[in-house]
Design a protein around this motif. Structure first.
Motif, mmCIF file in Angstrom:
data_model
loop_
_atom_site.group_PDB
_atom_site.id
_atom_site.type_symbol
_atom_site.label_atom_id
_atom_site.label_comp_id
_atom_site.label_asym_id
_atom_site.label_seq_id
_atom_site.Cartn_x
_atom_site.Cartn_y
_atom_site.Cartn_z
ATOM 1 N N GLU A 262 9.371 20.111 4.160
ATOM 2 C CA GLU A 262 8.209 19.734 4.940
ATOM 3 C C GLU A 262 7.459 20.972 5.407
ATOM 4 O OE1 GLU A 262 11.189 18.638 5.577
ATOM 5 O OE2 GLU A 262 11.189 16.450 5.351
ATOM 6 N N HIS A 329 1.428 9.949 14.493
ATOM 7 C CA HIS A 329 1.880 9.912 13.108
ATOM 8 C C HIS A 329 0.823 9.193 12.288
ATOM 9 C CE1 HIS A 329 4.553 7.807 9.914
ATOM 10 N NE2 HIS A 329 4.073 8.939 9.435
ATOM 11 N N LEU A 330 0.287 9.851 11.276
ATOM 12 C CA LEU A 330 -0.756 9.283 10.428
ATOM 13 C C LEU A 330 -0.473 9.608 8.967
ATOM 14 C CD1 LEU A 330 -4.038 10.078 12.397
ATOM 15 C CD2 LEU A 330 -2.974 7.851 12.118
ATOM 16 N N ASP A 331 -0.910 8.699 8.088
ATOM 17 C CA ASP A 331 -0.818 8.980 6.654
ATOM 18 C C ASP A 331 -2.098 8.550 5.948
ATOM 19 O OD1 ASP A 331 -0.604 6.265 6.799
ATOM 20 O OD2 ASP A 331 1.192 6.082 5.573
ATOM 21 N N THR A 332 -3.221 8.566 6.688
ATOM 22 C CA THR A 332 -4.488 8.080 6.134
ATOM 23 C C THR A 332 -5.535 9.175 6.028
ATOM 24 O OG1 THR A 332 -5.183 7.435 8.373
ATOM 25 C CG2 THR A 332 -4.087 5.757 7.023
ATOM 26 N N GLU A 346 0.707 13.000 4.934
ATOM 27 C CA GLU A 346 1.321 12.288 6.053
ATOM 28 C C GLU A 346 1.763 13.333 7.052
ATOM 29 O OE1 GLU A 346 4.870 9.047 7.008
ATOM 30 O OE2 GLU A 346 4.839 10.130 5.086
ATOM 31 N N TRP A 348 2.836 14.520 11.256
ATOM 32 C CA TRP A 348 3.304 14.219 12.605
ATOM 33 C C TRP A 348 2.875 15.364 13.504
ATOM 34 C CZ3 TRP A 348 5.791 13.644 8.121
ATOM 35 C CH2 TRP A 348 6.367 12.407 7.797
ATOM 36 N N PHE A 365 3.795 18.185 8.072
ATOM 37 C CA PHE A 365 3.076 17.340 7.128
ATOM 38 C C PHE A 365 3.719 17.417 5.755
ATOM 39 C CE2 PHE A 365 0.891 21.435 6.812
ATOM 40 C CZ PHE A 365 0.733 21.617 5.436
ATOM 41 N N ILE A 368 1.518 13.692 0.016
ATOM 42 C CA ILE A 368 1.950 12.361 -0.427
ATOM 43 C C ILE A 368 1.084 11.870 -1.595
ATOM 44 C CG2 ILE A 368 2.934 11.694 1.785
ATOM 45 C CD1 ILE A 368 0.359 10.189 2.403
ATOM 46 N N ARG A 371 3.185 9.641 -3.767
ATOM 47 C CA ARG A 371 3.483 8.381 -3.087
ATOM 48 C C ARG A 371 2.260 7.468 -3.056
ATOM 49 N NH1 ARG A 371 5.406 8.675 2.974
ATOM 50 N NH2 ARG A 371 3.230 8.240 3.476
ATOM 51 N N LYS A 372 1.081 8.050 -2.814
ATOM 52 C CA LYS A 372 -0.135 7.256 -2.822
ATOM 53 C C LYS A 372 -0.387 6.649 -4.202
ATOM 54 C CE LYS A 372 -1.799 7.589 1.376
ATOM 55 N NZ LYS A 372 -2.066 6.396 2.214
#
Length: 893
Positions: A262, A329-332, A346, A348, A365, A368, A371-372
């Motif tokens: 990370e 916490h966001l992943d957008t 993503e 924190w 962070f 991703i 993952r997306k």
């Protein structure tokens, strides 16, 4: 040492002087208080004696004994009563009486205490005698009262205090000198040593110890200092060990930050980078952490949105997290690399707090991107699966072990009449009547308990009313959770059941017809024998009137049996006896007198004959019998009078209608409608009314063959019969007789061909309590381009009219539940919106219903069953500006 001694000596001298001054001051104050007490005592005693003297003088005598007693008790040296000339009139022990008071004092009368009413006191020149005087009057004379006492006690007290002070001062000084010596010898020396030792320890010499100190408080203090030095030594060792451990911990944290996948970086209160691990540097595309240190991270990696629009720092989630003191916490969102490219991240963010105050934040962070991509693939796969499931016409659902819906398709939502969000997480008891939910629940338990597939026909009440459905429920194990679930599919078989029921009825009627025909054939032979024998018997007994009456009775009974047989034969006959092209309008007109005689005057008979009525190929005699039976049944249904309506019109039955009414064939028909305003037929009797010998009348009021004969005539004529009845409202029978196909096809009929139906784009509100008919009307109208809004009853229709200002036409059934029929709905709707067009429909004719509603709405009544062509033209005629267009023939017919 000398400085301490000098300071102590000065302090000692000041102390002695202070003690002496305090002593003298206190003695003077004591003497003053004694004098004050003496004055107060004289004043009080003087007032007391004066009062006594005045009282006794008013009685004519002086209180000599009382005055002596009072003065002796208070240590008074003398007392006098003096007149205004200074002559003593009364004295203690009668001394000095008649003499002047001034002769006893070494002072002039001018120095005497001036007599006052309140009294006063003064001392003589030597200060040894206190004299009190007070003026008073007795009768018309002025008097004064004097008393005196010695002040020797006061003077002696002053001398004693002075003597004590002179003696005590040297003693105090000697004691203090001794004390000074003891302090210098036993306290100041060890104290100086203690001070030197503390200074060395304070300079860092923690190995120094204070030894040889006296066994007193200073020695205890020295031991405390030694203990403190020992503790400091231990703490220094502990601190050194902790610093080594902290260095190791920092090294481990550094290794952790460098080895973790990370990305991690820190921010100060200004948003500047304080540290960054290698993963952070690598993901952001920099060479090392020094390129990030001290730089504003928002402006460096979070400055823009994915679309390229600027991202103000005030809107930054990391910045808001720092201000609020809470983690986020966001992943957008996306982060930007050094080369200008971006990647989805993503992250924190958590504030770093010290004593409750944020001093920075730490951000972690991950990239991703992969993952997306997987999520997008899964989302597309889910959308495809949902599209497939929702594209299936049959309702599908999945339930968990608690009987709650966890997945449903659109078809189920439409069937139940609830949105997917309302269904999920709920059981059947939220949406269906309890008795239906109990059945569903029991079948679910059977599937989950036995692990077997369950197939059942069930009754289901939903948005389309009560339907008959075939449900298949299968158990399965959820591969993600391992929980037991069941998946079910539903197929609406209501129409299928209706068709099966209609076919069974048709088969039953056919079987009954064949049976009746066979019986009638043999019975006609028997009746022939009976009738012939009766005629012969009548000729042989001409003179016996009693026998003739009996023969006539036999003949009448045989005639009735022949009539019944004829009706049975008419019901059972497969082909008309003499079929000719017939104008039923003409036949009905010719029967008007017969129809009038068949009903009472209380029944009003009305006609509505269509112009240019098509011809139909039927047996006119059979038609007359069928019509007469319908008229008689209508009369019997209106024992108290009412209205009988006969109507004819041209119509076309399409495939949709025929699919819902097995036995009917698509094509052109001549329709005869016979309507009454009688008591109606109960729903449970409607499926039996065409059976031979079935009757709802009393036993002596009918044979039960009238409607059976009508049914037989219609079917052998190639037609179709339909009954529409509501208890308490009335009944309408519709006979559909096939049109004769000949050369007389008119221009109007050419326009009836499929493909030229008028279309429109207006909004129509369709209202009907029959869900199947409502759905069918919606399908036809939408196929013609209209926007259709549906309601199941009058109250719901009024709500939609209030919510939808764009509705142009109201298309409503007349007979509906909910307390508002079609006429009342039309009246309320046009009152609120005068420009609204109204088209009503009913299984009754407009004339049969016009006495139950407003004539202006009954004039536009569309009779059920109607065809798409009739519906399209009637709607377009009301809205105007017809726009013809080709439509699917399957919709038109």
């Amino acid at each position: 040492m000398n400085l301490f001694a000098k300071i102590f000596a000065v302090v000692l001298l000041l102390f002695v002087v202070s003690i002496s001054a305090i002593t003298f001051t206190m003695s003077d104050r004591h003497i003053e208080r004694m004098e004050k007490v003496l004055v107060d005592r004289h004043l009080f005693l003087g007032r007391l004696i004066t009062n006594e003297v005045q009282r006794w003088q008013s009685e004519g005598k002086w209180p000599f004994a009382t005055l002596n007693k009072l003065t002796r008790e208070d240590d008074i040296r003398f007392w006098w009563i003096v007149d205004s000339d200074g002559i003593i009139h009364l004295a203690d022990d009668n001394r000095f009486v008649g003499t002047r008071a001034a002769s006893y004092f070494d002072k002039t009368p001018a120095h005497w205490p001036p007599p006052t009413s309140k009294g006063s006191i003064r001392f003589d020149d030597s200060g040894t005698l206190g004299i009190f005087s007070q003026a008073f009057s007795v009768g018309h004379r002025q008097w004064s009262f004097w008393l005196g006492s010695s002040t020797r006690d006061i003077q002696e007290a002053r001398r004693d205090i002075v003597a004590f002070s002179l003696i005590a001062a040297p003693i105090v000084a000697a004691c203090l000198g001794i004390l000074l010596f003891l302090v210098i010898h036993h306290f100041l020396g060890p104290l100086a040593k203690l001070s030197s030792g503390v200074r060395r320890i304070g300079e860092g010499d923690l190995s120094f110890r204070l030894n040889g100190m006296p066994n007193d408080e200073v020695g205890s203090l020295a031991e405390s200092v030694n203990a403190m030095a020992a503790q400091l030594t231990q703490r220094e060792e502990s601190l050194r060990e902790r610093m080594l451990a902290l260095r190791d911990q920092q090294q481990q944290v550094k290794l952790l930050l460098e080895s973790t996948a990370e990305a991690i970086f820190g921010l100060d209160t200004h948003g500047n980078c304080t540290f960054a691990n290698p993963a952070c540097v690598r993901m952001l595309g920099y060479r090392d952490a020094d390129e990030l240190a001290g730089r504003n991270m928002h402006g460096l990696i979070h400055h823009s949105r994915l679309c390229g629009a600027p991202y103000p720092a005030g809107d930054c989630a990391i910045y808001r997290s720092f201000l609020s003191g809470e983690g986020i916490h966001l992943d957008t969102e996306v982060l930007w690399r050094a080369d200008g490219s971006s990647f989805p991240a993503e992250f924190w963010s958590y504030p770093i707090l010290r004593d409750g105050e944020a001093i920075g934040s730490v951000v972690t962070f991950l990239d991703i991107t992969e993952r997306k991509r997987v999520e997008m693939d899964l989302s597309r796969a889910k959308e495809l699966l949902d599209s497939i499931i929702n594209g299936i016409a049959d309702p599908i659902f999945v339930k968990d072990a608690g009987h709650r819906f966890i997945a449903v398709n659109d078809a189920l939502c439409d069937l139940v009449g609830h949105a997917r969000t309302d269904l999920l997480g709920k059981s059947d008891y939220y949406f269906f009547p309890a008795e239906e939910a109990d059945v569903f629940w029991a079948h679910d338990d059977r599937v989950l308990g036995t692990n077997e597939v369950d197939v059942n026909e069930e009754k289901l009440t939903g948005a389309k009313g009560t339907r008959i459905v075939s449900t298949v429920k299968s158990p399965f194990t959820n591969p993600m959770t391992g929980n037991r679930n069941l998946v079910g599919t539903i197929r609406d078989i209501t129409e299928q059941k209706h068709v099966e029921q209609t076919l069974r009825r048709a088969q039953k009627m056919d079987a009954i017809g064949q049976l009746s025909g066979g019986i009638a054939h043999d019975f006609n032979n028997i009746l022939g024998v009976i009738v012939g024998s009766a005629d012969l018997l009548k000729l042989q007994v001409p003179a016996d009137h009693q026998a003739l009456d009996r023969v006539e009775t036999i003949q009448k009974a045989a005639q009735r049996a022949a009539d019944l047989t004829r009706q049975l034969v008419g019901f059972a006959r497969q082909q008309p006896a003499q079929a000719v092209a017939t104008d039923i309008n003409r036949v009905i007109v010719e029967m008007q007198s017969l129809i009038a005689r068949s009903v009472t005057p209380e029944v009003e008979v009305t006609h509505d004959f269509s112009d240019n009525l098509w011809r139909t190929e039927i047996d006119p005699g059979d038609f007359q019998d069928a019509l007469l039976n319908l008229v008689i049944n209508a009369h019997d249904a209106m024992p108290g009078g009412g209205r009988l309506t006969l109507e004819t019109r041209n119509c076309t039955l399409d495939s949709e209608y025929c699919m819902l009414n097995p036995g009917a064939e698509p094509g052109d028909y001549v329709q005869l409608a016979v309507s009454d305003s009688g008591h109606g037929i109960p729903p449970e009797d409607q499926e039996h009314i065409f059976e031979p010998f079935f009757s709802t009348k009393a036993k002596d009021k009918g044979t039960g063959l009238g409607l059976a004969m009508v049914y037989g005539f219609t079917t052998r004529s190639g037609g179709h019969i339909k009954v529409y009845s509501e208890p308490g409202i009335g009944t309408t029978f519709r006979l559909y007789l096939p049109r004769v196909v000949g050369q007389e096809q008119s221009e109007e009929r050419i326009a009836d061909q499929p493909g030229t139906l008028p279309r429109g784009r207006e909004t129509i509100l369709a209202v009907d309590d029959e869900a199947a008919l409502l759905e069918l009307a919606q399908t036809w109208l939408e196929a013609l381009g209209y926007r259709v809004v549906t309601a199941k009853d009058g109250p719901q229709a009024l709500e939609l009219l209030a919510e939808e200002p764009a509705i142009d036409l109201l298309f409503s059934d007349v007979v509906m539940p909910g307390g508002i029929n079609g006429y009342e709905l039309a009246e309320r709707a046009t009152t609120a919106r005068p420009a609204l067009k109204v088209l009503l429909t009913s299984g009754y004719t407009e004339n049969a219903l016009s006495n139950n509603g407003q004539a202006r709405f009954a004039a536009n009544l569309l009779n059920k069953p109607y065809t798409p062509t009739e519906l399209a033209r009637r709607v377009r005629s009301l809205l105007g500006n017809a726009e013809s267009a080709t439509v699917d023939p399957r919709v038109a017919h």
